[in-house]
Design an enzyme around this catalytic site. Structure first.
Site, PDB file in Angstrom:
ATOM      1  N   GLY A 188      28.842-101.552  43.810  1.00 21.83           N
ATOM      2  CA  GLY A 188      27.704-102.369  43.412  1.00 21.83           C
ATOM      3  C   GLY A 188      26.413-101.810  43.961  1.00 21.83           C
ATOM      4  O   GLY A 188      26.322-100.630  44.328  1.00 21.83           O
ATOM      5  N   SER A 189      25.408-102.642  44.043  1.00 27.52           N
ATOM      6  CA  SER A 189      24.100-102.223  44.526  1.00 27.52           C
ATOM      7  C   SER A 189      24.117-102.045  46.047  1.00 27.52           C
ATOM      8  O   SER A 189      25.037-102.504  46.737  1.00 27.52           O
ATOM      9  CB  SER A 189      23.051-103.268  44.154  1.00 27.52           C
ATOM     10  OG  SER A 189      23.294-104.481  44.856  1.00 27.52           O
ATOM     11  N   GLY A 200      26.200-103.933  49.085  1.00 25.78           N
ATOM     12  CA  GLY A 200      26.892-103.183  50.133  1.00 25.78           C
ATOM     13  C   GLY A 200      26.527-103.635  51.532  1.00 25.78           C
ATOM     14  O   GLY A 200      27.387-103.718  52.423  1.00 25.78           O
ATOM     15  N   GLU A 229      30.931 -98.110  47.582  1.00 26.95           N
ATOM     16  CA  GLU A 229      30.403 -97.228  46.537  1.00 26.95           C
ATOM     17  C   GLU A 229      29.171 -97.912  45.959  1.00 26.95           C
ATOM     18  O   GLU A 229      29.278 -98.765  45.075  1.00 26.95           O
ATOM     19  CB  GLU A 229      31.456 -96.988  45.443  1.00 26.95           C
ATOM     20  CG  GLU A 229      32.717 -96.297  45.932  1.00 26.95           C
ATOM     21  CD  GLU A 229      32.507 -94.826  46.254  1.00 26.95           C
ATOM     22  OE1 GLU A 229      31.385 -94.316  46.003  1.00 26.95           O
ATOM     23  OE2 GLU A 229      33.445 -94.195  46.748  1.00 26.95           O
ATOM     24  N   CYS A 246      26.220 -95.333  38.291  1.00 23.35           N
ATOM     25  CA  CYS A 246      25.729 -95.033  39.638  1.00 23.35           C
ATOM     26  C   CYS A 246      25.413 -93.544  39.765  1.00 23.35           C
ATOM     27  O   CYS A 246      24.613 -93.145  40.614  1.00 23.35           O
ATOM     28  CB  CYS A 246      26.741 -95.465  40.695  1.00 23.35           C
ATOM     29  SG  CYS A 246      28.393 -94.802  40.456  1.00 23.35           S
TER      30      CYS A 246
END
Length: 522
Positions: A242-243, A247, A264, A298
């Site tokens: 995710g963003s 995180g 990630e 990403c």
């Protein structure tokens, strides 16, 4: 559209109303979630989300399944994963179409994502016979030291909307051959693909007499079910995609209970185009990297750091290529870029464009929302190229949309040449962002390529030469540095994250020597 939608859903067991929890049995009595397609905004189906009480039941069942699954020999675990891969082969077209329907990426990319699942199943099947430990030389006579790896427990997988099935497979295929069970919390925008995949895994488990709770599912709100997952000590490892903001939250909560994480997170990926680049080679890589998945990867290319001696030529070529990008229904074979996932993503792009202009940048192409009968739902935009400086605040952030920043470096000399100082300047710009996922350089000079790959070069987890930032193979470990989170998934030795390491020493002598030669007592 409705007829095609019905065929896709029926082939994967998706109904008008679906239960969002699975742990060997399906459940879900929480709030109803309406799932719409970004293609035209119409409703696909609904999902009955799980309650917090049902979440506790699912975690308990996943843990019980783990306690038995860990006793199954690893090659037999690999055989189950092999069969899941074969089932995915049979349903590749259908599942790829559902990815397109639910997320909006074009059909070729949807099927490509399912191919990633198949590939990682193949990788994990081989891995099931290669969970190697080490033999270590002991300093004590007639002692043997070794290192071995044991199953860890329930692995929580939090996936993002942009890769609604592949990310689960990277984690689930490896974790399951390592002897773990997996609890999946998909993004709220894409729960139907998660339900379809869980049903595929359920069928294979039942055919093999295996408890299907090793592949559990929980569709629910992040503020309730998601937060419970982060805090639950029965889940020793949480893998989250995710963003960067997500995180930070995951790392804080799981770290506070001394759990493990695989993070990630965001990317702000750049391609350096040097004075010695093959522009014909660089152009398609930049185009796919920046426009593929409508800029919602990403690993999407966000920045082009181009030598001034080739900047004008390259930007002209790139603009012509952008003009040829067909935007529209991603289910149509000629479409190269589908919709953004929702209207919020369209608004994010418009805000980014406004900020670029306010900071002194220039929009070179596109960026405007598209409307009309061929663009229903309000999710379509023209991909954007902007001239910018790396120091702009907006350039330092990741905008999850198709906006590409052109940043120049060096002198506009002729004939083309590039000095070591100029390449150092390019690397400073390249590394001068908080994120560190994927990177690339285009050059025909081996010294420039080796500099880029050296310890003085790219600070990203992925660094490529003469290929783009997007489209990693499953054989290598995937992940990045800095605010990208440091996690690694998929290939290489990423499997070790899903196991617990144990060092063993066996004394087969008749003495009791201590390490470091310590004498203790008589």
């Amino acid at each position: 559209m409705k007829e095609m939608m019905g065929e896709i859903l029926t082939g994967l067991g998706i109904e008008a109303r679906n239960l969002g929890g699975f742990c060997g049995e399906w459940m879900g009595s929480g709030p109803e979630l309406t799932v719409t397609t970004p293609i035209d905004g119409s409703e696909i189906a609904t999902v009955q989300q799980v309650t917090e009480g049902e979440f506790d039941v699912i975690v308990s069942r996943a843990h019980e399944a783990f306690l038995h699954w860990r006793t199954v020999p690893a090659p037999r675990r690999g055989e189950l994963v092999r069969q899941i891969g074969n089932r995915l082969r049979q349903l590749k077209a259908e599942l790829g179409a559902l990815v397109t329907l639910e997320m909006g990426k074009i059909r070729a990319e949807g099927e490509g994502e399912v191919q990633e699942m198949i590939d990682i199943c193949d990788f994990a099947t081989g891995l099931s016979r290669q969970l190697y430990g080490l033999t270590i030389a002991s300093e004590r006579q007639d002692h043997r030291m070794m290192e071995q790896w044991h199953p860890l427990g329930v692995v929580g997988v939090i996936s993002a909307f942009n890769f609604p099935v592949a990310v689960w497979s990277w984690n689930a295929a490896l974790a399951s051959v390592c002897g773990d069970s997996v609890l999946w919390k998909p993004a709220s925008q894409t729960p139907l693909t998660a339900i379809a995949v869980t049903k595929i895994a359920q069928g294979v488990c039942e055919e093999n007499g295996v408890d299907p709770a090793i592949f559990s599912l929980t569709v629910g709100k992040g503020s309730t079910v998601g937060d419970r997952l982060l805090h639950d000590r029965r889940i020793p490892l949480v893998s989250a995609t995710g963003s960067c903001a997500v995180g930070y939250r995951v790392g804080e909560v799981v770290g506070k209970r001394l759990g493990r994480t695989i993070l990630e997170l965001g990317g702000n990926n750049a391609i350096i185009v040097t004075a010695h680049a093959d522009l014909d080679l660089a152009l398609p890589a930049v185009l796919f990297g920046s426009v593929g998945t409508a800029g919602q990867r990403c690993t999407s290319t966000r920045r082009i750091i181009v030598h001034e001696s080739v900047r004008e030529d390259f930007v002209a070529r790139l603009t012509r290529a952008y003009e040829g990008v067909s935007v529209g229904n991603p289910l149509e074979p000629d479409t190269l870029m589908g919709p953004l996932v929702n209207t919020g993503a369209v608004e994010d792009l418009q805000r980014a464009i406004s900020r670029v202009q306010k900071e002194g940048g220039e929009i070179l192409y596109g960026g405007e929302p598209l409307d009309g009968p061929e663009y229903p739902g309000g999710h379509y935009v023209r991909p954007c190229i902007a001239a910018a400086e790396n120091s702009f605040a907006i350039v330092q952030e990741e905008t999850f949309a198709p906006i590409l920043y052109i940043i120049g470096y060096g002198e506009a000399s002729s004939p083309r040449k590039e000095t070591v100082d100029e390449l150092s300047e390019a690397m400073r710009l390249h590394n001068g962002v908080p994120q560190g996922l994927s990177s690339a350089i285009f050059t025909e000079h081996v010294r420039e390529a080796e500099y880029f790959l050296s310890h003085r070069g790219s600070d990203c987890g992925i660094a490529n030469v003469n290929i783009g930032t997007s489209g990693a193979e499953i054989g290598g470990a995937f992940g990045g540095e800095k605010e990208t989170g440091g996690g690694r998934e998929s290939g290489s030795d990423a499997w070790k994250a899903y196991m617990r390491r144990q060092t063993n020493t066996v004394n087969w002598s008749t003495e009791m020597p201590l390490a470091q030669g310590i004498e203790f007592g008589s």
